[in-house]
Design a protein around this motif. Structure first.
Motif, PDB file in Angstrom:
ATOM      1  N   GLU A  28       0.853  -1.403   0.924  1.00  0.00           N
ATOM      2  CA  GLU A  28       0.202   0.380   0.455  1.00  0.00           C
ATOM      3  C   GLU A  28       0.911   1.062   0.119  1.00  0.00           C
ATOM      4  O   GLU A  28       0.592   2.098  -0.990  1.00  0.00           O
ATOM      5  N   ALA A  29       1.876   1.254   0.561  1.00  0.00           N
ATOM      6  CA  ALA A  29       3.263   2.364   1.234  1.00  0.00           C
ATOM      7  C   ALA A  29       3.058   3.028  -0.500  1.00  0.00           C
ATOM      8  O   ALA A  29       3.659   3.815  -0.828  1.00  0.00           O
ATOM      9  N   ARG A  30       4.040   1.596  -1.265  1.00  0.00           N
ATOM     10  CA  ARG A  30       4.552   1.854  -2.288  1.00  0.00           C
ATOM     11  C   ARG A  30       4.102   1.323  -3.846  1.00  0.00           C
ATOM     12  O   ARG A  30       4.678   1.742  -4.460  1.00  0.00           O
ATOM     13  N   TYR A  31       3.225   1.509  -3.809  1.00  0.00           N
ATOM     14  CA  TYR A  31       2.490   0.370  -5.356  1.00  0.00           C
ATOM     15  C   TYR A  31       2.570   1.975  -6.385  1.00  0.00           C
ATOM     16  O   TYR A  31       3.283   1.226  -6.711  1.00  0.00           O
ATOM     17  N   THR A  32       2.739   3.160  -5.799  1.00  0.00           N
ATOM     18  CA  THR A  32       2.750   4.020  -6.931  1.00  0.00           C
ATOM     19  C   THR A  32       4.216   3.941  -7.878  1.00  0.00           C
ATOM     20  O   THR A  32       3.911   4.822  -8.755  1.00  0.00           O
ATOM     21  N   ASP A  33       5.667   3.425  -6.805  1.00  0.00           N
ATOM     22  CA  ASP A  33       6.785   3.600  -7.523  1.00  0.00           C
ATOM     23  C   ASP A  33       6.851   2.272  -8.742  1.00  0.00           C
ATOM     24  O   ASP A  33       6.791   1.189  -8.224  1.00  0.00           O
ATOM     25  N   PRO A  34       7.133   2.595 -10.025  1.00  0.00           N
ATOM     26  CA  PRO A  34       7.221   2.044 -11.156  1.00  0.00           C
ATOM     27  C   PRO A  34       8.702   0.944 -10.482  1.00  0.00           C
ATOM     28  O   PRO A  34       8.297  -0.122 -11.435  1.00  0.00           O
ATOM     29  N   GLU A  35       9.299   1.682 -10.078  1.00  0.00           N
ATOM     30  CA  GLU A  35      10.316   0.698  -9.707  1.00  0.00           C
ATOM     31  C   GLU A  35      10.455  -0.288  -8.467  1.00  0.00           C
ATOM     32  O   GLU A  35      11.591  -0.995  -8.651  1.00  0.00           O
ATOM     33  N   LEU A  36       8.827  -0.242  -7.791  1.00  0.00           N
ATOM     34  CA  LEU A  36       9.021  -1.436  -7.171  1.00  0.00           C
ATOM     35  C   LEU A  36       8.951  -2.793  -7.413  1.00  0.00           C
ATOM     36  O   LEU A  36       8.281  -3.266  -8.712  1.00  0.00           O
ATOM     37  N   SER A  37       9.672  -3.735  -6.904  1.00  0.00           N
ATOM     38  CA  SER A  37       9.704  -5.123  -7.461  1.00  0.00           C
ATOM     39  C   SER A  37      10.115  -6.261  -6.175  1.00  0.00           C
ATOM     40  O   SER A  37       9.994  -5.385  -5.127  1.00  0.00           O
ATOM     41  N   VAL A  38       9.893  -7.363  -6.468  1.00  0.00           N
ATOM     42  CA  VAL A  38       9.923  -8.080  -5.635  1.00  0.00           C
ATOM     43  C   VAL A  38      10.685  -8.097  -4.572  1.00  0.00           C
ATOM     44  O   VAL A  38      10.974  -8.287  -3.671  1.00  0.00           O
ATOM     45  N   ASP A  39      12.171  -7.310  -5.517  1.00  0.00           N
ATOM     46  CA  ASP A  39      13.123  -7.763  -4.802  1.00  0.00           C
ATOM     47  C   ASP A  39      13.125  -6.540  -3.878  1.00  0.00           C
ATOM     48  O   ASP A  39      13.737  -6.557  -2.342  1.00  0.00           O
ATOM     49  N   CYS A  40      12.292  -4.952  -4.222  1.00  0.00           N
ATOM     50  CA  CYS A  40      12.245  -4.053  -3.255  1.00  0.00           C
ATOM     51  C   CYS A  40      11.033  -4.555  -2.321  1.00  0.00           C
ATOM     52  O   CYS A  40      11.898  -4.344  -0.655  1.00  0.00           O
ATOM     53  N   LEU A  41      10.378  -5.351  -2.218  1.00  0.00           N
ATOM     54  CA  LEU A  41       9.464  -6.123  -1.714  1.00  0.00           C
ATOM     55  C   LEU A  41       9.909  -7.123  -0.527  1.00  0.00           C
ATOM     56  O   LEU A  41       9.784  -6.871   0.861  1.00  0.00           O
ATOM     57  N   ALA A  42      11.127  -7.707  -0.499  1.00  0.00           N
ATOM     58  CA  ALA A  42      11.498  -8.531  -0.057  1.00  0.00           C
ATOM     59  C   ALA A  42      12.778  -8.330   1.000  1.00  0.00           C
ATOM     60  O   ALA A  42      12.598  -8.633   2.304  1.00  0.00           O
ATOM     61  N   SER A  43      13.385  -7.029   0.179  1.00  0.00           N
ATOM     62  CA  SER A  43      13.709  -5.581   1.306  1.00  0.00           C
ATOM     63  C   SER A  43      13.297  -5.250   1.759  1.00  0.00           C
ATOM     64  O   SER A  43      13.645  -5.433   3.564  1.00  0.00           O
ATOM     65  N   ALA A  44      12.528  -4.670   1.749  1.00  0.00           N
ATOM     66  CA  ALA A  44      11.264  -3.682   2.891  1.00  0.00           C
ATOM     67  C   ALA A  44      10.612  -4.977   4.344  1.00  0.00           C
ATOM     68  O   ALA A  44      10.238  -4.729   4.857  1.00  0.00           O
ATOM     69  N   LEU A  45      10.289  -6.577   3.276  1.00  0.00           N
ATOM     70  CA  LEU A  45       9.912  -7.163   4.445  1.00  0.00           C
ATOM     71  C   LEU A  45      10.732  -7.837   5.067  1.00  0.00           C
ATOM     72  O   LEU A  45      11.086  -8.912   6.009  1.00  0.00           O
ATOM     73  N   ALA A  46      11.726  -7.274   4.955  1.00  0.00           N
ATOM     74  CA  ALA A  46      13.621  -8.373   5.167  1.00  0.00           C
ATOM     75  C   ALA A  46      13.675  -9.951   5.407  1.00  0.00           C
ATOM     76  O   ALA A  46      13.929 -10.383   6.507  1.00  0.00           O
ATOM     77  N   VAL A  47      12.854  -9.941   4.251  1.00  0.00           N
ATOM     78  CA  VAL A  47      13.680 -11.789   4.029  1.00  0.00           C
ATOM     79  C   VAL A  47      14.567 -11.700   2.799  1.00  0.00           C
ATOM     80  O   VAL A  47      14.325 -10.723   1.947  1.00  0.00           O
TER      81      VAL A  47
END
Length: 167
Positions: free
Chosen positions: A71-90
């Motif tokens: 929800e916080a980052r979906y508007t960012d076209p650079e948001l990727s699975v790698d970014c999600l993993a990093s943000a979730l610390a996994v």
């Protein structure tokens, strides 16, 4: 110890010595239950704060955190699975396995579905498709249109049409 384990989220306990046929049947039953839940969550997946109550606390917490980050980052076209993993610390691999196991979707499919749901809401509110494309993190209008039509069965331009029955 058995009660503490079950309260902590264990699916089952076997006492030793155990029967091999019983062990195999319990495994089959647990896998069938997991498969049924996956199909249900994928079918009923809503991108809101409502989490399935059948999940354990750890899985609910994980999905809640995934939803908040998305929800916080979906508007960012650079948001990727790698970014999600990093943000979730996994790790990316752990994220792939966990999301697939819980909702039956790959993280990229989850993110795309989230973006499309938000796009649908904006289009129904009267925003122009070209504005919505970039506002929800899609870099290409053609790709957005193709994904939108595949998800909803009509084009983004038709989304605000009151004649079309919307899901």
């Amino acid at each position: 110890h058995r009660l503490a384990g079950i309260e902590a989220g264990a699916d089952d306990f076997l006492t030793k010595p155990f029967n091999e046929a019983e062990l195999l049947q319990r495994i089959v039953n647990l896998l069938e239950i997991r498969s049924l839940l996956q199909r249900r969550y994928a079918r009923d997946l809503r991108f809101d704060a409502t989490l399935p109550t059948e999940l354990g606390q750890r899985d609910q917490a994980f999905l809640g955190k995934l939803a908040r980050v998305t929800e916080a980052r979906y508007t960012d076209p650079e948001l990727s699975v790698d970014c999600l993993a990093s943000a979730l610390a996994v790790s990316e691999r752990h994220l792939q396995r966990k999301v697939k196991a819980l909702v039956g979707l790959a993280p990229a499919e989850y993110l795309r579905g989230y973006r499309l749901q938000r796009a649908h809401e904006r289009l129904r509110a009267g925003e122009r498709p070209s504005d919505v494309t970039h506002a929800v993190g899609f870099g290409s209008h053609a790709y957005f249109t193709a994904c939108f039509k595949a998800q909803f069965g009509y084009t983004p331009g038709e989304a605000a049409d009151p004649e079309i029955v919307h899901a």
